[in-house]
Structures are given as C-alpha cells and as structure tokens.
Scaffold this active site. Sequence first.
Site, PDB file in Angstrom:
ATOM      1  N   ALA A 125      30.167  23.943   7.880  1.00 13.04           N
ATOM      2  CA  ALA A 125      28.750  23.799   8.204  1.00 13.04           C
ATOM      3  C   ALA A 125      27.942  24.837   7.438  1.00 13.04           C
ATOM      4  O   ALA A 125      27.838  25.990   7.859  1.00 13.04           O
ATOM      5  CB  ALA A 125      28.538  23.946   9.714  1.00 13.04           C
ATOM      6  N   ALA A 131      17.205  24.550   4.304  1.00 13.08           N
ATOM      7  CA  ALA A 131      17.837  25.388   3.295  1.00 13.08           C
ATOM      8  C   ALA A 131      18.430  24.602   2.131  1.00 13.08           C
ATOM      9  O   ALA A 131      18.290  24.987   0.981  1.00 13.08           O
ATOM     10  CB  ALA A 131      18.919  26.244   3.939  1.00 13.08           C
ATOM     11  N   PHE A 157      23.743  17.276   8.032  1.00 14.29           N
ATOM     12  CA  PHE A 157      24.535  16.590   6.991  1.00 14.29           C
ATOM     13  C   PHE A 157      25.979  17.084   6.963  1.00 14.29           C
ATOM     14  O   PHE A 157      26.574  17.216   5.891  1.00 14.29           O
ATOM     15  CB  PHE A 157      23.908  16.780   5.602  1.00 14.29           C
ATOM     16  CG  PHE A 157      22.454  16.414   5.501  1.00 14.29           C
ATOM     17  CD1 PHE A 157      21.937  15.337   6.208  1.00 14.29           C
ATOM     18  CD2 PHE A 157      21.596  17.143   4.703  1.00 14.29           C
ATOM     19  CE1 PHE A 157      20.590  14.989   6.123  1.00 14.29           C
ATOM     20  CE2 PHE A 157      20.251  16.811   4.600  1.00 14.29           C
ATOM     21  CZ  PHE A 157      19.749  15.736   5.317  1.00 14.29           C
ATOM     22  N   GLU A 243      35.964  22.140  -5.003  1.00 10.48           N
ATOM     23  CA  GLU A 243      35.169  21.109  -4.340  1.00 10.48           C
ATOM     24  C   GLU A 243      34.543  20.187  -5.378  1.00 10.48           C
ATOM     25  O   GLU A 243      34.575  18.953  -5.243  1.00 10.48           O
ATOM     26  CB  GLU A 243      34.079  21.754  -3.485  1.00 10.48           C
ATOM     27  CG  GLU A 243      33.146  20.744  -2.832  1.00 10.48           C
ATOM     28  CD  GLU A 243      32.067  21.384  -1.975  1.00 10.48           C
ATOM     29  OE1 GLU A 243      31.222  20.645  -1.440  1.00 10.48           O
ATOM     30  OE2 GLU A 243      32.070  22.629  -1.842  1.00 10.48           O
ATOM     31  N   ARG A 269      33.054 -15.765 -14.040  1.00 14.91           N
ATOM     32  CA  ARG A 269      31.728 -16.292 -13.712  1.00 14.91           C
ATOM     33  C   ARG A 269      31.117 -16.990 -14.916  1.00 14.91           C
ATOM     34  O   ARG A 269      31.109 -16.443 -16.025  1.00 14.91           O
ATOM     35  CB  ARG A 269      30.821 -15.141 -13.256  1.00 14.91           C
ATOM     36  CG  ARG A 269      29.402 -15.546 -12.897  1.00 14.91           C
ATOM     37  CD  ARG A 269      29.360 -16.352 -11.636  1.00 14.91           C
ATOM     38  NE  ARG A 269      27.984 -16.592 -11.228  1.00 14.91           N
ATOM     39  CZ  ARG A 269      27.619 -17.461 -10.287  1.00 14.91           C
ATOM     40  NH1 ARG A 269      28.552 -18.177  -9.666  1.00 14.91           N
ATOM     41  NH2 ARG A 269      26.356 -17.613  -9.965  1.00 14.91           N
ATOM     42  N   GLY A 340      24.963 -10.072 -10.644  1.00 16.50           N
ATOM     43  CA  GLY A 340      23.832 -10.885 -10.215  1.00 16.50           C
ATOM     44  C   GLY A 340      23.609 -10.797  -8.723  1.00 16.50           C
ATOM     45  O   GLY A 340      23.827  -9.749  -8.102  1.00 16.50           O
TER      46      GLY A 340
END
Length: 380
Positions: A125, A131, A157, A243, A269, A340
């Site tokens: 955290a 901040a 978050f 990280e 496609r 698409g």
Amino acid sequence: MQRQIFTEDHAAFRETVRTFLAKEVTPYYEQWEKDGIVSRDAWRAAGRQGLLGLAVPEEYGGGGNPDFRYSAVLAEEFTRAGAAGLALGLHNDIIGPYLTSLGTDEQKRRWLPGFCSGEIITAIAMTEPGAGSDLQGIRTTAEDRGDHWLLNGSKTFISNGILADLVIVVAKTTPEGGAHGLSLLVVERGTDGFERGRNLDKIGQKSQDTAELFFNDVRVPKENLLGELNGAFVHLMTNLAQERMGIAVAGIAAAEHLLEITTDYVKEREAFGRPLSKLQHIRFEIAEMATECAVTRTFLDRCIVDHSDGKLDAVHASMAKWWATELQKRVADRCLQLHGGYGYMTEYRVARAFTDGRIQTIYGGTTEIMKEIIGRWLLG
C-alpha cells in the site's frame, strides 16, 4: 527468431504453469470476472503447485531459486491465458523481495511459509488519493508510541486489497524527513482499525480485486517494522527494477499473443470476397506489428538475462517498462481495429486484452515517470 534465454528446466516449468492454468484458472475465470475477485482456493492451488515464493529459501517452503527467468515464464503464460486477475507476479516479484531481503529471521518464520503455501495473500500500500507516484506527498503517518506504531491514513488503487492478509504500508515516521522519513510497516488482517473500502470498479482486470484501505489508530507492533526505520525510500527504489521488469515482460507477451490472434483472424475473415490477409493494408499492419514485437522481444530478453544475473539497472528497467507497455497499448488498439465490430465484443480475446492491458502504462510508474528517470540519467 528462436529465443535463446531458456533452458530445459524453464521449458518444463512452462508446461507446469500451462497445466495449472488449464486446471485451476481457465474453467473459473469468467465467474471470477463477474465476482470481481478470484477464489482463495486458486491461491492455495498455486502454492501446492510450487508457483508461489519461487525465490524464497526452501527452509520457508519456497522454491529457493532467484532466477528471474522463472518469473518471466509465469508472467508470459498468465498473460497469454488472459488471467490478469490472479496476481501471482505482484505476490512473488514485488512483495516477495521485501520480505526475503528486509525481513528479520522472526518475520520470515512468521510470514514466509504462508506466503509460499497461498494461505497468506499479500499487497503493498503505497499510492494515496493525493500522492500518486510522489512519495513526498504521502500523508499516512505512523507515530511512535513506545511498544507500537499508531498508524493513520488511507491508500487507494491497492491490488489484492480485498484478499490481502498481509499489507506492507508505506507511512511517514519522521514528518520532517520528506521522502527519507518514510518506513514500511506490515499490517495483518484482523488488526483493529484496519478497514477495507470498496472493491474498485475498473475498466479492465475485473477479477483483480483493487481496493481502498483505511487505517484508523491502527496499533502496529514494533516487530512489524520491515527494514530500516525511515528507510522505505531506499527499499522501494531497490525493488522497483524487478517490478517494472515484470510489467514489461507481460507487456511484450501480450503484444505477441494479440498479434498471433489477429494474424489468424485476418486469414479467416473475408471482405469483398477474399480474406482480409490478401489486402495490402492488412499485410502492412501485420508486418509493422511483427517487426516491432521482434525488436522489442530481443531487448526484453536481454534485460531478463541481465536481471537474472543481477546486472540490470533502474534506467534500462525503465526503458523496458515504458517501451514494452506502450507497444502493448498500440498493438491492442490496432488488433482491435483489424477485428472490426467483433473486436468490440467482450467475448473476443482482443476486447478484453484491450481493457485489461490499458493499466500497464500507468501502474509501476507511468510512462512519463519512466522517461523522466531515463532523461535525468542522460542529461543530469
């Protein structure tokens, strides 16, 4: 180009990860997405399979292998499976090094066995509402009360915020110290005054619980100080390269996988009576993305090896992070366009990859922060 950085042991580990994903993750992932959180059973299953604590010493139940290439394999396979919700990378590569490198013998005995078994899920955290990436702006405080710290503040978050049993909290222990007055305190589930807010509603990675955390007069025992008093800034900077490498590895893996999916799609496609792949514009789009992925992969693999050997510096980790994640974002956008209208449907992998991957250029340090780090190194 054939990759040269992995051994037969890494290949065997890759098969183990794929088997785990097929058995313990893929069948349940849609439900986790709806629930906004993964099952704790999946964490325990990961522990049984030896996917947690890869670098943790064997005496604490870990794999005892600090070779980052195993973490890279894990990140690549989870990315290809579209399983961002089960945040093993956060647990292993971000939280793990703090516990193994900073923890006292007593702390390691107390936390690492559960960390490796999946019984203890972790989070860090740092981010606060006002901040962001600015450590000097952290307002969460920890006051020395003799036999404990009195913790007050809030975080937002926070990945694994709902599930976490153990949270490493960045708090101000010396108010006048600025970024160098911060310490790391470990708060455990059930501690009085520690409350979780809502599970935040994100545009992607729906099954990855991301929460607000609140600390109201939380009494944190002195023995839960992790690392040096007022040493959080140095500790955080030391672990950021890994990280960012984890995020970068996921970035290039996502781009490559999206390219594979889209290459297959345009071959099948049809438009104007022939496959999309017969149109020059489509071929140019695929060619450009394939070249960008190949060039990026070469650099990333070099960084993976350097990091495994302990030679990767923060600057090149920042280069890897911003470049690979921005490439991921560009490729996701272009691949969705080539699909698409179907690309806009969540049942198609490209749609979920588009929303799941958007956070990549933000967390772990934004692209702008990465460029600032590189620019300061080059220009002073």
